[in-house]
Motif scaffolding. Structure first.
Motif, PDB file in Angstrom:
ATOM      1  N   HIS A   7     -58.122 -49.516 -74.680  1.00 13.47           N
ATOM      2  CA  HIS A   7     -57.755 -48.652 -75.809  1.00 13.47           C
ATOM      3  C   HIS A   7     -56.520 -47.807 -75.463  1.00 13.47           C
ATOM      4  CE1 HIS A   7     -58.164 -46.279 -79.403  1.00 13.47           C
ATOM      5  NE2 HIS A   7     -58.433 -45.172 -78.729  1.00 13.47           N
ATOM      6  N   VAL A   8     -56.545 -47.190 -74.295  1.00 16.87           N
ATOM      7  CA  VAL A   8     -55.405 -46.370 -73.862  1.00 16.87           C
ATOM      8  C   VAL A   8     -54.186 -47.253 -73.637  1.00 16.87           C
ATOM      9  CG1 VAL A   8     -54.518 -44.894 -71.995  1.00 16.87           C
ATOM     10  CG2 VAL A   8     -56.817 -44.501 -72.917  1.00 16.87           C
ATOM     11  N   ALA A   9     -54.357 -48.388 -72.996  1.00 14.11           N
ATOM     12  CA  ALA A   9     -53.236 -49.282 -72.709  1.00 14.11           C
ATOM     13  C   ALA A   9     -52.571 -49.792 -73.981  1.00 14.11           C
ATOM     14  CB  ALA A   9     -53.698 -50.450 -71.848  1.00 14.11           C
ATOM     15  N   ALA A  10     -53.363 -50.117 -74.998  1.00 11.04           N
ATOM     16  CA  ALA A  10     -52.788 -50.595 -76.261  1.00 11.04           C
ATOM     17  C   ALA A  10     -51.898 -49.516 -76.883  1.00 11.04           C
ATOM     18  CB  ALA A  10     -53.899 -51.007 -77.226  1.00 11.04           C
ATOM     19  N   SER A  11     -52.365 -48.277 -76.876  1.00 10.07           N
ATOM     20  CA  SER A  11     -51.574 -47.176 -77.412  1.00 10.07           C
ATOM     21  C   SER A  11     -50.330 -46.928 -76.555  1.00 10.07           C
ATOM     22  CB  SER A  11     -52.430 -45.907 -77.499  1.00 10.07           C
ATOM     23  OG  SER A  11     -51.678 -44.833 -78.009  1.00 10.07           O
ATOM     24  N   PHE A  12     -50.510 -46.912 -75.249  1.00  7.97           N
ATOM     25  CA  PHE A  12     -49.404 -46.674 -74.324  1.00  7.97           C
ATOM     26  C   PHE A  12     -48.300 -47.713 -74.526  1.00  7.97           C
ATOM     27  CE2 PHE A  12     -47.193 -47.242 -70.300  1.00  7.97           C
ATOM     28  CZ  PHE A  12     -46.850 -45.936 -69.975  1.00  7.97           C
ATOM     29  N   HIS A  13     -48.684 -48.976 -74.629  1.00  7.88           N
ATOM     30  CA  HIS A  13     -47.688 -50.043 -74.758  1.00  7.88           C
ATOM     31  C   HIS A  13     -47.003 -50.055 -76.121  1.00  7.88           C
ATOM     32  CE1 HIS A  13     -48.405 -51.472 -70.784  1.00  7.88           C
ATOM     33  NE2 HIS A  13     -49.680 -51.667 -71.030  1.00  7.88           N
ATOM     34  N   ALA A  14     -47.562 -49.346 -77.088  1.00 11.03           N
ATOM     35  CA  ALA A  14     -46.932 -49.221 -78.401  1.00 11.03           C
ATOM     36  C   ALA A  14     -45.873 -48.115 -78.422  1.00 11.03           C
ATOM     37  CB  ALA A  14     -47.994 -48.946 -79.471  1.00 11.03           C
ATOM     38  N   GLY A  22     -39.279 -46.645 -68.497  1.00 14.37           N
ATOM     39  CA  GLY A  22     -39.743 -47.477 -67.386  1.00 14.37           C
ATOM     40  C   GLY A  22     -41.079 -47.030 -66.822  1.00 14.37           C
ATOM     41  N   ALA A  23     -41.815 -46.228 -67.587  1.00 16.30           N
ATOM     42  CA  ALA A  23     -43.118 -45.715 -67.140  1.00 16.30           C
ATOM     43  C   ALA A  23     -44.181 -46.798 -67.264  1.00 16.30           C
ATOM     44  CB  ALA A  23     -43.512 -44.501 -67.987  1.00 16.30           C
ATOM     45  N   SER A  24     -45.207 -46.673 -66.433  1.00 12.57           N
ATOM     46  CA  SER A  24     -46.318 -47.617 -66.491  1.00 12.57           C
ATOM     47  C   SER A  24     -47.643 -46.877 -66.320  1.00 12.57           C
ATOM     48  CB  SER A  24     -46.174 -48.698 -65.417  1.00 12.57           C
ATOM     49  OG  SER A  24     -46.155 -48.122 -64.129  1.00 12.57           O
ATOM     50  N   LEU A  25     -48.648 -47.426 -66.947  1.00 12.81           N
ATOM     51  CA  LEU A  25     -49.991 -46.868 -66.853  1.00 12.81           C
ATOM     52  C   LEU A  25     -50.533 -47.183 -65.468  1.00 12.81           C
ATOM     53  CD1 LEU A  25     -51.701 -45.317 -68.875  1.00 12.81           C
ATOM     54  CD2 LEU A  25     -52.622 -47.506 -69.660  1.00 12.81           C
ATOM     55  N   ARG A  26     -50.933 -46.161 -64.735  1.00 16.22           N
ATOM     56  CA  ARG A  26     -51.390 -46.350 -63.353  1.00 16.22           C
ATOM     57  C   ARG A  26     -52.903 -46.317 -63.243  1.00 16.22           C
ATOM     58  NH1 ARG A  26     -50.640 -42.287 -58.419  1.00 16.22           N
ATOM     59  NH2 ARG A  26     -50.863 -43.770 -56.727  1.00 16.22           N
ATOM     60  N   GLN A  27     -53.530 -45.364 -63.938  1.00 17.57           N
ATOM     61  CA  GLN A  27     -54.986 -45.227 -63.840  1.00 17.57           C
ATOM     62  C   GLN A  27     -55.519 -44.604 -65.118  1.00 17.57           C
ATOM     63  OE1 GLN A  27     -56.487 -43.131 -60.336  1.00 17.57           O
ATOM     64  NE2 GLN A  27     -58.024 -42.177 -61.635  1.00 17.57           N
ATOM     65  N   GLY A  64     -52.014 -36.351 -73.106  1.00 21.29           N
ATOM     66  CA  GLY A  64     -52.480 -36.899 -74.378  1.00 21.29           C
ATOM     67  C   GLY A  64     -53.417 -38.077 -74.193  1.00 21.29           C
ATOM     68  N   TYR A  65     -53.087 -38.969 -73.264  1.00 21.04           N
ATOM     69  CA  TYR A  65     -53.963 -40.113 -73.034  1.00 21.04           C
ATOM     70  C   TYR A  65     -55.254 -39.715 -72.348  1.00 21.04           C
ATOM     71  CZ  TYR A  65     -50.608 -43.224 -75.040  1.00 21.04           C
ATOM     72  OH  TYR A  65     -49.783 -43.850 -75.935  1.00 21.04           O
ATOM     73  N   ALA A  66     -55.214 -38.666 -71.528  1.00 20.71           N
ATOM     74  CA  ALA A  66     -56.471 -38.149 -70.971  1.00 20.71           C
ATOM     75  C   ALA A  66     -57.364 -37.670 -72.115  1.00 20.71           C
ATOM     76  CB  ALA A  66     -56.190 -37.014 -69.987  1.00 20.71           C
ATOM     77  N   TYR A  75     -60.704 -42.140 -83.755  1.00 18.28           N
ATOM     78  CA  TYR A  75     -59.713 -41.070 -83.729  1.00 18.28           C
ATOM     79  C   TYR A  75     -58.586 -41.414 -82.768  1.00 18.28           C
ATOM     80  CZ  TYR A  75     -62.591 -37.774 -86.355  1.00 18.28           C
ATOM     81  OH  TYR A  75     -63.316 -37.148 -87.337  1.00 18.28           O
ATOM     82  N   GLU A  76     -57.427 -40.918 -83.091  1.00 16.87           N
ATOM     83  CA  GLU A  76     -56.269 -40.950 -82.207  1.00 16.87           C
ATOM     84  C   GLU A  76     -55.958 -39.497 -81.848  1.00 16.87           C
ATOM     85  OE1 GLU A  76     -54.596 -43.553 -80.896  1.00 16.87           O
ATOM     86  OE2 GLU A  76     -56.041 -44.916 -81.828  1.00 16.87           O
TER      87      GLU A  76
END
Length: 141
Positions: A7-14, A22-27, A64-66, A75-76
């Motif tokens: 769920h977080v990754a889908a939002s992050f990649h959007a 150049g940021a990436s989701l780490r954890q 925000g993702y936390a 909810y978003e």
């Protein structure tokens, strides 16, 4: 991967900005998200440090993702406000933004965030270059 991570990754990649930086989701874990950001001259200010705008953007996203990990189903989240303290110049080879939920309510979530700077010396402890406190709002979509 877990449903929470997906769920977080889908939002992050959007997000266009995180991609551009150049940021990436780490954890992703319950109440905490880490985002990695490599140093880039394109994100620097005139002295070569990571620009405060880049610092703020990546820490805001981590917070925000936390908050999203604690948001009710359906909810978003959006940031309502934040305060950031820039503690020292953001000098490093790469950075990690850590967002943590401090209190998750029905509508508002209060988070803290920090940006850690890492150098090429793998034995050196990272330095905290920024601290943030943010209020995140749960929004029904």
């Amino acid at each position: 991967m877990s449903e929470m991570f997906d769920h977080v990754a889908a939002s992050f990649h959007a997000q266009g900005l995180m991609h551009t930086m150049g940021a990436s989701l780490r954890q992703v874990s319950d109440g905490e998200v880490q985002i990695a950001l490599p140093y880039s001259k394109a994100l620097s200010q005139q002295h070569g440090f990571l620009h405060a705008g880049a610092v703020t953007s990546v820490v805001d996203s981590a917070a925000g993702y936390a908050a999203l990990t604690k948001a009710p189903a359906g909810y978003e989240v959006v940031t309502a406000e934040f305060k950031i303290n820039l503690l020292r110049p953001a000098i490093g080879e790469h950075f990690v933004a850590v967002g943590k939920v401090q209190n998750a309510g029905k509508l508002l979530t209060v988070c803290t965030g920090e940006l850690l700077a890492y150098t090429a010396d793998i034995d050196a402890a990272p330095k905290v270059v920024a601290l943030m406190q943010a209020t995140i709002v749960n929004v029904k979509y």
